[in-house]
Enzyme design. Structure first.
Site, PDB file in Angstrom:
ATOM      1  N   GLY A  11      19.405 -38.024  -1.821  1.00  8.15           N
ATOM      2  CA  GLY A  11      19.700 -39.192  -1.002  1.00  8.15           C
ATOM      3  C   GLY A  11      18.509 -40.044  -0.679  1.00  8.15           C
ATOM      4  O   GLY A  11      18.468 -40.686   0.387  1.00  8.15           O
ATOM      5  N   HIS A  28      15.134 -42.668  -8.472  1.00  5.29           N
ATOM      6  CA  HIS A  28      15.998 -42.543  -7.290  1.00  5.29           C
ATOM      7  C   HIS A  28      16.947 -41.380  -7.527  1.00  5.29           C
ATOM      8  O   HIS A  28      17.749 -41.387  -8.455  1.00  5.29           O
ATOM      9  CB  HIS A  28      16.782 -43.832  -7.047  1.00  5.29           C
ATOM     10  CG  HIS A  28      17.645 -43.761  -5.822  1.00  5.29           C
ATOM     11  ND1 HIS A  28      17.205 -44.144  -4.574  1.00  5.29           N
ATOM     12  CD2 HIS A  28      18.934 -43.325  -5.658  1.00  5.29           C
ATOM     13  CE1 HIS A  28      18.178 -43.961  -3.690  1.00  5.29           C
ATOM     14  NE2 HIS A  28      19.234 -43.461  -4.321  1.00  5.29           N
ATOM     15  N   CYS A  29      16.847 -40.380  -6.671  1.00 11.51           N
ATOM     16  CA  CYS A  29      17.634 -39.163  -6.842  1.00 11.51           C
ATOM     17  C   CYS A  29      18.802 -39.162  -5.869  1.00 11.51           C
ATOM     18  O   CYS A  29      18.594 -39.049  -4.645  1.00 11.51           O
ATOM     19  CB  CYS A  29      16.765 -37.926  -6.619  1.00 11.51           C
ATOM     20  SG  CYS A  29      17.646 -36.370  -6.888  1.00 11.51           S
ATOM     21  N   PRO A  30      20.044 -39.295  -6.342  1.00 12.93           N
ATOM     22  CA  PRO A  30      21.185 -39.258  -5.414  1.00 12.93           C
ATOM     23  C   PRO A  30      21.411 -37.876  -4.817  1.00 12.93           C
ATOM     24  O   PRO A  30      22.023 -37.766  -3.747  1.00 12.93           O
ATOM     25  CB  PRO A  30      22.359 -39.688  -6.304  1.00 12.93           C
ATOM     26  CG  PRO A  30      21.951 -39.344  -7.690  1.00 12.93           C
ATOM     27  CD  PRO A  30      20.464 -39.514  -7.734  1.00 12.93           C
TER      28      PRO A  30
END
Length: 380
Positions: free
Chosen positions: A173, A168-170
């Site tokens: 998003g 999961h890449c912030p």
């Protein structure tokens, strides 16, 4: 007596989907709820490129070549396109099991495990499948109520199972999975090239004009972080691995388990990850759903009888069937010998006819007639 009117409300499937994703543009855009870092990414890219185009490109276009800002604009547009494609697309979310499917899976698991004694921990819910001669375990997801496919994992931030989950890449998003990994890699690769391009011509601009620029220092630190991330994912693509598998050490040598998805060739692995088919979304978030909503309707007007002129009775009398059978009660069966008397209306009743006094007295008194033989004996 009021009736109930049923209306059908048409909704999209994305409005009823569980999980922690947000949808925009009627389900066409899918992102995570935590989008603050994504806006920061857009601000950094737009701000850096805006400074480069405003203060350095005019001088470089005049003194070196007008192709420098043109190529920078094309590279900038490609970076933004790959970022938006990664952030707004479905990463490969797997739909959760329906209640009937979840009940059936639970029954299968209980039948396979048997009766577990009280106080003992039940065995893990796994299934074994064979992929390229290698045994791979399918784990059960207690949230989605499904056995996850190979390489899938449950994202705790989005609360969904994602096929070929990478991470999961912030910064974008969104989750990075089977359907948007190639766009994520192209985004990091093009951003690295853009950073190198801006950093190089920023140094050229400083040398030509003999001025100091703090912009060079900013590009230097950005260069190492972005290029390092691109190099790491290039390494993973060459092995046909995901970030999740690399962190967990799923195919490390200490487990004596080889990667069943690797072709043992750098070119084949790159072609499979970057040039393979684009898989359709199994979520189908824009599917139409129809819901029935009940609401009160206006009462119907009473109907009047044309013959009698009064309101028709609301109760109806049930009649016996014309042909009685063994299920017909005795009192409901029609009499064949004596047909039922016809009931007369009050208007059709007639007064009784007058009777003869002699006949009435004779009918009221007992009969006095005697036999003719006995009368003859008395006269003699």
């Amino acid at each position: 007596m009021s009736a109930v009117m049923v209306t059908r409300k048409v909704t999209r499937k994305w409005e009823k989907l569980p999980g922690k994703n947000t949808f925009c543009c009627d389900g066409r855009v899918m992102m995570a709820r935590q989008k603050g870092v994504f806006y920061l990414t857009l601000f950094l890219i737009l701000g850096t490129c805006s400074l480069f185009f405003a203060f350095e490109c005019p001088y470089l276009a005049v003194h070196l070549s007008p192709a420098i800002p043109v190529f920078a604009i094309l590279l900038f547009l490609f970076v933004i396109a790959m970022l938006l494609r990664t952030s707004f697309s479905d990463p490969g979310v797997l739909p959760r099991a329906l209640p009937d499917e979840a009940t059936f899976i639970e029954m299968e698991i209980e039948a396979a495990n048997g009766n577990v004694p009280t106080g003992q921990r039940p065995p893990p819910r796994i299934r074994n499948v064979q992929i390229n001669g290698q045994i791979v375990k399918l784990k059960y997801c207690y949230t989605c109520k499904i056995f996850r496919p190979p390489r899938a994992s449950h994202c705790s931030i989005c609360d969904n199972c994602v096929d070929r989950f990478d991470h999961h890449c912030p910064w974008v998003g969104n989750c990075v999975g089977k359907r948007n990994y190639r766009y994520f890699y192209l985004f990091t690769l093009s951003l690295s090239l853009l950073t190198i391009y801006i950093f190089t011509f920023d140094i050229v601009h400083v040398v030509l004009r003999s001025v100091d620029s703090g912009f060079v220092l900013v590009c230097f630190f950005t260069l190492w972080s972005v290029v390092g991330l691109t190099g790491f994912h290039t390494y993973l693509i060459s092995l046909n691995q995901t970030t999740n598998e690399d962190i967990k050490g799923s195919w490390s040598g200490k487990n004596r388990v080889q990667n069943p998805y690797s072709h043992r060739n750098f070119g084949k692995n790159c072609c499979e990850v970057l040039c393979g088919p684009v898989y359709p979304s199994v979520l189908n978030q824009r599917e139409l759903l129809q819901e029935e909503a009940a609401g009160p309707a206006a009462p119907a007007a009473p109907e009047t009888s044309a013959g009698a002129g009064g309101p028709e009775s609301s109760t109806t009398k049930t009649t016996a069937p014309l042909i009685p059978n063994e299920h017909t009660p005795e009192d409901a069966r029609p009499s064949i010998a004596a047909p039922p008397a016809r009931s007369s209306s009050p208007g059709e009743e007639k007064p009784p006819a007058p009777q003869d006094p002699a006949s009435s007295s004779s009918s009221s008194s007992p009969s006095r007639e005697t036999d003719p033989a006995q009368a003859k004996e008395k006269t003699q």
